[in-house]
Enzyme design. Structure first.
Site, PDB file in Angstrom:
ATOM      1  CB  SER A   1      -0.873  -0.007   1.254  1.00  0.00           C
ATOM      2  OG  SER A   1      -1.445   1.253   1.475  1.00  0.00           O
TER       3      SER A   1
ATOM      4  CE1 TYR B   1      -6.239   4.571  -1.429  1.00  0.00           C
ATOM      5  CE2 TYR B   1      -4.392   4.314   0.076  1.00  0.00           C
ATOM      6  CZ  TYR B   1      -5.678   3.987  -0.316  1.00  0.00           C
ATOM      7  OH  TYR B   1      -6.401   3.087   0.411  1.00  0.00           O
TER       8      TYR B   1
ATOM      9  CB  THR C   1      -6.856   2.661  -4.603  1.00  0.00           C
ATOM     10  OG1 THR C   1      -6.143   1.478  -4.276  1.00  0.00           O
ATOM     11  CG2 THR C   1      -8.144   2.706  -3.797  1.00  0.00           C
TER      12      THR C   1
ATOM     13  CE  LYS D   1      -8.070  -2.696  -3.121  1.00  0.00           C
ATOM     14  NZ  LYS D   1      -8.568  -1.646  -2.226  1.00  0.00           N
TER      15      LYS D   1
ATOM     16  CG  HIS E   1     -11.274   0.704   0.306  1.00  0.00           C
ATOM     17  ND1 HIS E   1     -10.544   1.379  -0.642  1.00  0.00           N
ATOM     18  CD2 HIS E   1     -10.487   0.669   1.399  1.00  0.00           C
ATOM     19  CE1 HIS E   1      -9.386   1.743  -0.141  1.00  0.00           C
ATOM     20  NE2 HIS E   1      -9.315   1.314   1.100  1.00  0.00           N
TER      21      HIS E   1
HETATM   22  C1  GLV Z   1      -6.866   2.459   3.509  1.00  0.00           C
HETATM   23  O1  GLV Z   1      -6.703   1.885   2.496  1.00  0.00           O
HETATM   24  C2  GLV Z   1      -7.926   2.190   4.395  1.00  0.00           C
HETATM   25  O2  GLV Z   1      -8.913   1.576   3.967  1.00  0.00           O
HETATM   26  O3  GLV Z   1      -7.808   2.575   5.565  1.00  0.00           O
END
Ligand code: GLV
Length: 389
Positions: free
Chosen positions: A108, A131, A157, A253, A277
């Site tokens: 991530s 991100y 994402t 995503k 998510h």
């Molecule tokens: C980050 O990806 C979250 O969902 O906190």
């Protein structure tokens, strides 16, 4: 007596004992009423399997590919924020376990260990999740760093331009590292393994960010910077720009809607992930497994469709695969393993899921994961494509 771990729920229970509450809650919760978070898992349970008998079950294989890359089973480790707070050096440990097992690990943007640190331990299946922030210079540098680290795919994402309301995190005052309030210190005092690990590592901040962005040198600054920087203006033009800059395999995503799935195809991405998510963003959205068939029906011939959300067993992977997902992602399942037992716990999680997948495949009369389709599901028990009327 040692705990005998036989399923992912055992890992969850152990992680809950061992990880400070703030970080356990961060992983193991959803937004608002958590209805989507719960539905992600609950909807898998509604789907029934067709048992077959007297089929030769020898020589089975769960091996397949995701975006053209070989995987030991159609499961990747999902990008999860703050993984290095579930266990010291968490991203490195999880990447190692994934490499040894032969499945991809996705780092991530909001990880604790940096791309460069993880790259030294990850194998061919090292993917990076991006991100989009307003500071495009920072994004360019992140993409370049992922390239330099030989990441095999970029997972972009699209569903976190703004943050879903997460009540537990707000109540716990989530921060990394945790603020040493009396309440936190009392809780951490009961988590000796975790605290010992943390005392022994230098990796306690967002490793991809701190030191790479001007003016961000401590967490207080970073919190303000993150709230300010996630880009609410992200659009499909940015996807095109990122695709060009990256130049490698691109996975989008956060797709839930069929119109967005069509736009994902138009963008030229290699795969999309049907995802809400993990129920952490729009509470009230459909579960991922329910959303999957409509998207597979609409675009499955044009793009590889993956899914995440609610997978806690190899049977869930099997059902997703039967409904057309080429690949799946586990987030919480591996985080439970990590929080419970570090690298060994992630390996345990992968072993459990693999075993469940392999046995289920055999019971349903298949020896190769690549031949599994709708025939393994009982009609009337699984979600079917919604077609515009
Ligand atoms: C980050 O990806 C979250 O969902 O906190």
């Amino acid at each position: 007596m040692p705990t005998i771990i036989t399923n992912v729920e055992d890992l969850r229970v152990l992680a809950q004992k061992r990880v400070p509450r703030m970080f356990y809650d961060y992983a193991d919760s959803g937004s608002w009423t958590e209805s989507t978070y719960r539905a992600n898992s609950a909807d898998f349970q509604k789907i029934k399997l067709r048992q077959r008998v007297a089929v030769n079950m020898e020589n089975r294989s769960t091996a397949t590919t995701m975006v053209g890359q070989k995987v030991a089973m159609p499961v990747a480790l999902a990008p999860t924020g703050l993984t290095g707070m579930q266990h010291a050096d968490g991203e490195i440990l999880a990447a190692r376990a994934a490499r040894k097992f032969g499945v991809p690990f996705t780092l991530s943007t909001m990880s604790i260990c940096s791309i460069e640190d993880v790259a030294q331990h990850a194998g061919e299946g090292f993917w990076f999740q991006l991100y989009v922030m307003k500071d495009r210079g920072f994004i360019e540098r992140l993409i370049d760093r992922a390239k330099a680290a030989n990441c095999g795919a970029l997972v972009l994402t699209l569903d976190l331009q703004i943050l879903g309301q997460r009540h537990k995190d707000l109540k716990n005052g989530l921060s990394a590292p945790p603020k040493l309030t009396i309440k936190n210190m009392i809780n951490i005092a009961t988590k000796a393994r975790w605290a010992l690990g943390m005392a022994g590592t230098r990796r306690r901040q967002f490793g991809n960010i701190v030191g790479h962005v001007q003016g961000v040198s401590d967490m207080a600054n970073l919190a303000a910077w993150t709230a300010e920087q996630f880009d609410p203006a992200l659009n499909w033009g940015d996807v095109e720009w990122i695709k060009k800059r990256w130049g490698g395999k691109l996975i989008l995503k956060g797709i839930q809607d069929v119109e967005d799935a069509r736009l994902a195809v138009q963008s030229g991405a290699d795969a999309l992930i049907v995802s809400n998510h993990g129920g952490r963003q729009l509470d009230g959205a459909q579960s991922s497994i329910e959303a999957l068939p409509t998207i597979v029906d609409a675009v499955g011939k044009d793009i590889e469709v993956h899914m995440d959300g609610g997978i806690r067993s190899g049977q869930d992977v099997f059902k997703a695969r039967a409904l057309g997902a080429r690949g799946t992602y586990i987030g919480r399942a591996f985080l439970y393993g990590l929080g419970a037992m570090g690298e060994a716990g992630v390996t345990k999680c992968l072993e459990i899921i693999h075993k469940e997948l392999d046995l289920t495949m055999a019971f349903c009369g298949h020896t190769q994961i690549d031949t599994v389709g709708l025939d393994v599901l009982l009609p009337g028990t699984y979600p079917t494509p919604l077609r515009a009327g």
